[in-house]
Design an enzyme around this catalytic site. Structure first.
Site, PDB file in Angstrom:
ATOM      1  N   HIS A 373       1.020  -1.141   0.037  1.00 45.18           N
ATOM      2  CA  HIS A 373      -0.019   0.164   0.003  1.00 45.18           C
ATOM      3  C   HIS A 373       0.822   1.185  -0.088  1.00 45.18           C
ATOM      4  O   HIS A 373       0.224   2.269  -0.362  1.00 45.18           O
ATOM      5  CB  HIS A 373      -1.048  -0.074   1.108  1.00 45.18           C
ATOM      6  CG  HIS A 373      -2.319   0.569   0.808  1.00 45.18           C
ATOM      7  ND1 HIS A 373      -2.345   1.641  -0.137  1.00 45.18           N
ATOM      8  CD2 HIS A 373      -3.561   0.467   1.618  1.00 45.18           C
ATOM      9  CE1 HIS A 373      -3.849   2.019  -0.008  1.00 45.18           C
ATOM     10  NE2 HIS A 373      -4.362   1.266   0.797  1.00 45.18           N
ATOM     11  N   ASP A 377      -2.151   2.390  -4.449  1.00 46.68           N
ATOM     12  CA  ASP A 377      -3.376   2.572  -3.917  1.00 46.68           C
ATOM     13  C   ASP A 377      -4.447   1.670  -4.288  1.00 46.68           C
ATOM     14  O   ASP A 377      -4.395   0.701  -5.104  1.00 46.68           O
ATOM     15  CB  ASP A 377      -3.966   3.960  -4.476  1.00 46.68           C
ATOM     16  CG  ASP A 377      -3.225   5.323  -4.112  1.00 46.68           C
ATOM     17  OD1 ASP A 377      -2.655   5.244  -3.232  1.00 46.68           O
ATOM     18  OD2 ASP A 377      -3.094   6.073  -4.764  1.00 46.68           O
TER      19      ASP A 377
END
Length: 402
Positions: A373, A377
């Site tokens: 992450h 995204d």
């Protein structure tokens, strides 16, 4: 003529290795290309063979010793005859000499399993090259091993009263060192969870179109290309196309920089006797379905035979892991650093699905995409996985790049 036996030259990604098993003893005769020693690195087990017919004169690095790249580990004398270094053996009873001569050669994995199960090495029939005992031979021998006499007598003995105490069998434990490969895999998995902001997104894919296409053309495909048409090639090509569309998934983090790769080197996780290995399909975007199937088949054979080279597993920008071959329905795969994503395939299972208002039984597979992450995204990860789903549910789009 004395010759130095050296450890293989390791690539920059491998710092050192460990002497796993010596297959020859000092003074023992060797034939050219006969296996002398196994050296285990954190990626593969490398074999060192005799350079010529001769004798292994001296061992400089014993089992479990750490060796560096191209370090001298033994002295070999070409053309020499075996020395009579053990006169006691010559005067030993014939039965003992015969038993020593018939002592089989065991692979490291087979030796470890046999020792754990308490199986006599000489009792195992080897089916490997040159009569070498493999892990499968040990498993087969253990399954065919007759029950101990005490157990047979116990089963035929009359039943005793319920008040007679029943004692459990011997509660044995055995401590064995973790192999270098397993230790390195464990270290990398822990590092991945500690350093990456790892998250997993899921989806499901209808495998009916791929299965129908495969059933229709598999015979012609095998006749034309000499390899079977499997499911993995469709996933590799779908991932290669999706990676082209979403280059961030194909990227990696290097310190404070993001490295975007202009190629798709896709790793395919393979389970071997020595642990999980990930050989790389280099430039997968330029490979055909037949190329992918042929390369995966080659890697599979090399993995089972312990013949994978370090170069086969170096690099990679994305990984596919297929837990479905073991029956897994859903999992959260762990990243293979420094890659930013990994795709998990699972078992194909028929399920009732709603299609245009009607219930149909379809062969469905769960897909899992674990990603970093820090780099990706949720939108990029989800749309990447949806793209793979769409390509597999309409395989013609893979060829047309739609």
């Amino acid at each position: 003529m004395a010759t130095e036996i050296k450890a293989p030259t390791f690539p920059e990604s491998v710092a050192d290795g460990v002497v796993a098993t010596w297959h020859k003893k000092p003074g023992e005769a060797c034939s050219r290309d006969e296996l002398l020693v196994d050296i285990e690195t954190d990626k593969v087990v490398l074999e060192v063979v005799a350079p010529a017919d001769g004798v292994l004169k001296e061992i400089l690095k014993n089992e479990d010793d750490t060796v560096l790249s191209a370090e001298v580990i033994a002295i070999f004398e070409a053309g020499a005859a075996a020395s009579a270094s053990a006169p006691a053996a010559e005067s030993a009873p014939a039965a003992e000499v015969t038993a020593a001569q018939e002592e089989p050669i065991l692979s490291p994995a087979a030796r470890k399993m046999a020792d754990e199960k308490g199986i006599d090495h000489a009792a195992i029939a080897g089916t490997g090259k040159g009569g070498r005992v493999t892990k499968e031979d040990v498993v087969r021998h253990a399954e065919q091993k007759p029950a101990p006499a005490s157990a047979v007598q116990a089963s035929s003995a009359p039943q005793v009263e319920a008040t007679t105490p029943v004692f459990a069998g011997e509660r044995t434990e055995k401590r064995v060192p973790m192999t270098r490969l397993r230790a390195r895999v464990a270290q990398r998995l822990v590092e991945a969870q500690q350093t990456a902001a790892m998250l997993t997104t899921f989806n499901e894919v209808n495998m009916k179109p791929v299965m129908e296409l495969r059933a229709r053309y598999k015979d012609q495909f095998e006749k034309r290309h000499g390899v079977r048409l499997g499911f993995m090639s469709f996933f590799v090509k779908a991932c290669a196309e999706a990676l082209r569309r979403y280059p961030a998934v194909n990227a990696s983090i290097d310190g404070n920089d993001i490295v975007y790769h202009g190629y798709q080197d896709i790793g395919v996780a393979v389970s071997s006797d020595r642990g999980l290995v990930v050989p790389i399909l280099r430039n997968a975007e330029n490979m055909s379905l037949a190329d992918v199937e042929a390369k995966i088949r080659e890697y599979g054979k090399k993995a089972q035979g312990g013949k994978l080279d370090i170069e086969d597993m170096t690099g990679g920008t994305f990984t596919i892991s297929n837990g479905g071959v073991f029956g897994s329905l859903l999992s959260t795969p762990i990243l293979n650093p420094p890659q930013s994503a990994i795709l998990g395939m699972h078992k194909i299972q028929e399920r009732p699905m709603a299609v245009n208002g009607q219930v149909e039984i379809l062969p469905m597979m769960n897909l899992a995409l674990s990603y970093d992450h820090r780099l990706l995204d949720g939108k990029e990860a989800v749309t990447f996985l949806v793209t793979i789903k769409e390509l597999l549910e309409d395989p013609a789009r893979i060829l047309l790049e739609l």
